[in-house]
Design an enzyme around this catalytic site. Structure first.
Site, mmCIF file in Angstrom:
data_model
loop_
_atom_site.group_PDB
_atom_site.id
_atom_site.type_symbol
_atom_site.label_atom_id
_atom_site.label_comp_id
_atom_site.label_asym_id
_atom_site.label_seq_id
_atom_site.Cartn_x
_atom_site.Cartn_y
_atom_site.Cartn_z
ATOM 1 C CG ASP A 459 -4.166 65.333 46.811
ATOM 2 O OD1 ASP A 459 -3.479 66.360 46.650
ATOM 3 O OD2 ASP A 459 -4.088 64.339 46.054
ATOM 4 C CD GLU A 462 -4.349 72.044 44.849
ATOM 5 O OE1 GLU A 462 -5.150 71.288 44.276
ATOM 6 O OE2 GLU A 462 -3.578 71.673 45.736
ATOM 7 C CG ASP A 537 2.073 65.795 43.420
ATOM 8 O OD1 ASP A 537 1.953 65.333 44.568
ATOM 9 O OD2 ASP A 537 1.159 65.768 42.578
HETATM 10 O O1 MIG Z 1 -3.445 63.963 40.771
HETATM 11 O O2 MIG Z 1 -3.961 60.914 45.207
HETATM 12 O O3 MIG Z 1 -0.144 65.404 45.826
HETATM 13 O O4 MIG Z 1 0.375 62.996 47.134
HETATM 14 O O5 MIG Z 1 -0.474 60.636 45.868
HETATM 15 C C1 MIG Z 1 -2.637 63.410 41.750
HETATM 16 C C2 MIG Z 1 -2.930 60.740 44.299
HETATM 17 C C3 MIG Z 1 -3.402 63.280 43.045
HETATM 18 C C4 MIG Z 1 -1.643 64.284 44.348
HETATM 19 C C5 MIG Z 1 -0.996 64.289 45.694
HETATM 20 C C6 MIG Z 1 -0.240 63.008 45.883
HETATM 21 C C7 MIG Z 1 -1.193 61.842 45.757
HETATM 22 C C8 MIG Z 1 -1.903 61.878 44.413
HETATM 23 N N1 MIG Z 1 -2.554 63.164 44.224
#
Ligand code: MIG
Length: 813
Positions: A459, A462, A537
């Site tokens: 996650d 980017e 998200d």
């Molecule tokens: O700033 O890890 O897209 O699936 O639950 C949010 C916490 C960070 C974004 C992910 C989401 C995840 C969440 N993350």
């Protein structure tokens, strides 16, 4: 809702943070200012460019023949290399005002060495013509314009509208991310009057991208809605389709890039980037399926994930402690809901330190994974790129200490460590362009494999930075980049690709007898070699649900076959109806996972009561009985690049009724699904392409080529089977591997002539042995005769011994 100190969650907090809300100001006034700011930011993107104001490449003065094609030398000292990779695949590489550099490197390309097929070149004073068995490339010398024609019919497929261009005068310098890192380059193609556009990976947009424009700059965009652009991924590949004839263009350039399919002008579809080379690959179909196969050859075929990755998955930000994870799994079992995977989100860690477990919440992760394993459930953990930068020098944290010692972290041009702020607070990022750093990162996953963790979820890659999501804070961050020592402008969009690669290769080394399972949010072309994906998200809204279909199908048309979205939506409060309709889309998506934000209302299948839970159970169970069919279509994606989750145009590209149809989809060649995407609706129109169709629920027959109206009460998703299909169906399962797929029943849906055929793919579901032929692919056929249906095995491939299993054949009447 509240904003926790310094973190951008909930999303509205981060937006305020970006505007820098003064504490004393009145909220309404702030809100207006905020809206205004968004409008200004939003309008800077594409309309700022008029590519006709750029410098055009000079006319051709001489032509050199090479082994692989031709090099064109231009009047302004520009050079263009045309390389023939395959009869249907041509590479165009331009260098403006200087010769083509010797260095030629891309993180996206999987296959560099192509055996040049037979080809010819001929020259006249006006044109240079290259021919292969399938394509004719006609290059006009002055001005330099390239056309692609069908070699047999000489029909025009795609043509430059304008010579390739570059921003010699720096006209666009004020709008580009980093003018020092490169110069804007662009190509412009004639826009067909009836041309449709597909692909471009993950866009919050509809299927047919005609009359739209897009930007690629991997961005953390929680709560995105249709039209938000860019979002998480960059796949600079698209296909054009006109009169049933398709071509593809892969613009392999990782700088911030732009694609405009007839939005800024009625004449052109153009693409460009803020640096790097004008370097693209032209694919000729005419079939979309053939292009996808070639694209997979070039950028990599998706390896098969473990079969259990097709199982149902449950996630939450975050389930903890361990007893709560057990409770979730127990609840699934108690309620007779199938489940294969549970996900641990960021709170499993010790203060968001990747490669650690929180000792109070998860004192014995191995005991947990063993226990869940006995219930048939695997555990996937999230891993973010941010490594906590210790607040004081005496704090020991192995990931930071080792990475610092080895000098694997990203640094700014002046040599300072780059310190973004992410979940752990101040952090550092790894320079994944360094091969040794990738290896080290991969090896760090031993703590997960040793603890029985089955897969890794990447996650924030980017990469997201709470200091500044635009990337400006990372402007001068240098990556090794095979010795080029390039900066963020070039490396942002490939960061996730390389992190996923490090993870995938690490898992391969740590568990060589198991297929890695990696999930990613951000990506660049080629990501399918290393990771599956989900669409980030989303909102728990009907609009977000409706976007699932064009997003999944577009990803499939962009070389990413294993896709899915948070079932029920991630942000906000859903309800039983939305959750059920969401399952009615995702129960046939490769990635089937319910996930919810930290501050959202609980949405496990049972949370809205028995009425909804019973319907969800019906669809999850149906998914599991369809696993032999789903796995067969997934293997097709691995082999041929053609995704399981398809827009109708992929199967029916001669039928214009499918060209912008994005509220229906197909699974493989045979299942057509038309979900309900609005509240309080129990009826809809469904388009059935030409041929015979069977209503999946009632077996009622329809003749296609028309719209029909069907009933769809909440417990029904309209679903049809193509006449001519044989669908392999297995036993009911609570999880993959609970029992063998035995018996397998082929439901036979004869076409108008009484014939049908189908395929079953089988392997061990876990190991990489399938790559060396240890699989079994069986092709069946059936024909209705005077004494009933006669079935036969047409072909068997592969060496896998699937064991004794019973095949039943049932004719659907
Ligand atoms: O700033 O890890 O897209 O699936 O639950 C949010 C916490 C960070 C974004 C992910 C989401 C995840 C969440 N993350």
């Amino acid at each position: 809702m509240f904003c926790r100190g310094g973190t951008p969650w909930p999303p509205h907090c981060s937006l305020y943070a970006r505007v820098g809300r003064p504490r004393s100001a009145a909220p309404t006034k702030n809100m207006n200012r905020f809206v205004l700011l968004i409008v200004i930011l939003g309008s800077t993107s594409v309309s700022a460019q008029d590519i006709t104001t750029l410098e055009k490449i000079g006319p051709v003065v001489s032509v050199q023949r090479t082994d692989k094609g031709v090099t064109l030398n231009c009047h302004d000292n520009s050079q263009v290399q045309i390389s023939i990779l395959a009869p249907d695949l041509i590479r165009v590489r331009a260098s403006f005002t200087k010769p083509i550099p010797a260095r030629d490197h891309s993180w996206a390309i999987a296959k560099e060495n192509w055996t040049t097929p037979r080809w010819n070149v001929s020259e006249t004073s006006d044109v240079v013509t290259i021919t292969t068995d399938e394509l004719e490339v006609v290059i006009r010398r002055s001005p330099l314009l390239i056309e692609f024609r069908d070699a047999r019919t000489h029909q025009l497929i795609n043509a430059d509208e304008h010579p390739m261009s570059y921003d010699a005068g720096g006209r666009l310098a004020s709008m580009i991310f980093d003018p020092k890192a490169g110069m804007f380059v662009a190509a412009s193609k004639k826009l067909g009057f009836d041309e449709h556009f597909y692909g471009l990976g993950e866009k919050a947009a509809r299927l047919d991208k005609r009359r739209s424009s897009f930007v690629n700059w991997n961005s953390d965009t929680p709560g995105y809605i249709e039209g938000k652009d860019p979002i998480y991924q960059t796949i600079p590949f698209y296909m054009g389709l006109q009169r049933g004839i398709a071509y593809g263009i892969f613009f392999d350039n990782s700088y911030r890039s732009y694609f405009d399919f007839g939005k800024s002008s009625q004449q052109r579809a153009w693409f460009g980037a803020e640096g790097g080379e004008l370097n693209y690959y032209f694919f000729y179909g005419p079939s979309i399926k053939k292009i996808l196969g070639r694209y997979a050859d070039l950028t990599g075929h998706m390896p098969l994930p473990p079969l259990w990755a097709l199982g149902n998955q449950q996630s939450r930000w975050s389930y903890y402690p361990d007893s709560m994870v057990e409770e979730v799994v127990n609840e699934y079992r108690k309620r007779d809901l199938p489940l294969d995977v549970v996900h641990l989100d960021i709170d499993y860690m010790n203060g968001y330190r990747v490669f650690t477990f929180n000792k109070e919440r998860f004192p014995d992760p191995k005991a947990l994974t063993d226990k869940l394993g006995r219930q048939g459930v695997k555990v996937v953990t999230i891993v973010d790129p941010g490594i906590k930068h210790p607040p004081d020098k005496n704090e020991r944290y192995h990931a930071f200490d080792q990475g610092l010692e080895k000098n694997f972290f990203q640094r700014r041009r002046n040599g300072d460590l780059f310190v973004p702020r992410v979940w752990p607070g101040e952090s550092v990022f790894v320079d994944y362009t360094l091969p040794e750093a990738r290896r080290w990162w991969g090896d760090l996953h031993r703590v997960y494999t040793d603890n029985g963790i089955a897969g890794i979820w990447n996650d924030m890659n980017e990469p997201s930075d709470f200091v500044d999501q635009t990337g400006k804070n990372q402007l001068d961050v240098v990556s090794y980049d095979e010795g080029e020592k390039s900066t963020h402008a070039k490396n942002r969009n490939t960061f996730a690709l390389l992190m996923a690669r490090a993870t995938y290769e690490g898992l391969e080394r740590l568990r060589p007898d198991r297929r890695p399972y990696v999930i990613t949010r951000a990506a660049y072309a080629g990501i399918q070699r290393y990771a599956t994906m989900w669409t980030g998200d989303t909102n728990s809204t009907w609009d977000a649900l409706a976007l699932n279909i064009p997003m999944f199908t577009s990803l499939g048309l962009s070389g990413e076959p294993f896709v899915g979205s948070d079932i029920g939506g991630f942000i906000g409060r859903g309800n039983g109806e939305l959750l059920v309709r969401s399952y009615q889309v995702s129960f046939l998506a490769p990635f089937c996972r319910n996930h919810k934000a930290i501050d959202g209302y609980d949405q496990e299948p049972w949370r809205f009561g028995k009425y909804y839970e019973d319907i969800i159970r019906k669809y999850l169970k149906l998914r599991y009985t369809l696993l032999p069919f789903l796995y067969t279509t997934l293997e097709e994606a691995h082999r041929s690049g053609v995704p399981p989750f398809r827009p109708l145009v992929l199967n029916y590209q001669d039928d214009p009724n499918t060209y912008n149809l994005d509220d229906q989809f197909m699974v493989g060649n045979d299942l057509l699904v038309a979900p309900i995407l609005k509240p309080d609706v129990s009826k809809r129109l469904v388009y059935l392409p030409a041929g015979l169709w069977y209503d999946y629920w009632t077996n009622k027959k329809y003749t296609g080529g028309t719209m029909i109206s069907v009933e769809a009460p909440l417990d029904v998703v309209p679903m049809f089977v193509r006449g001519g299909a044989m669908i392999p169906v297995g036993p009911s399962l609570n999880y993959v591997g609970e029992k063998p797929f035995d018996p397998i029943t082929f439901n036979i849906y004869p076409d108008e002539s009484g014939a049908a055929s189908g395929t079953l793919y089988e392997d061990d579901g876990l190991s990489p042995a399938y790559k060396t032929g240890v699989f079994r692919r069986t092709t069946f056929s059936a024909r209705r005769g005077p004494r009933g249906i006669v079935t036969s095995i047409e072909r068997q491939e592969g060496t896998y011994n699937a064991g004794p299993r019973k095949f039943n054949f049932v004719e659907v009447k």
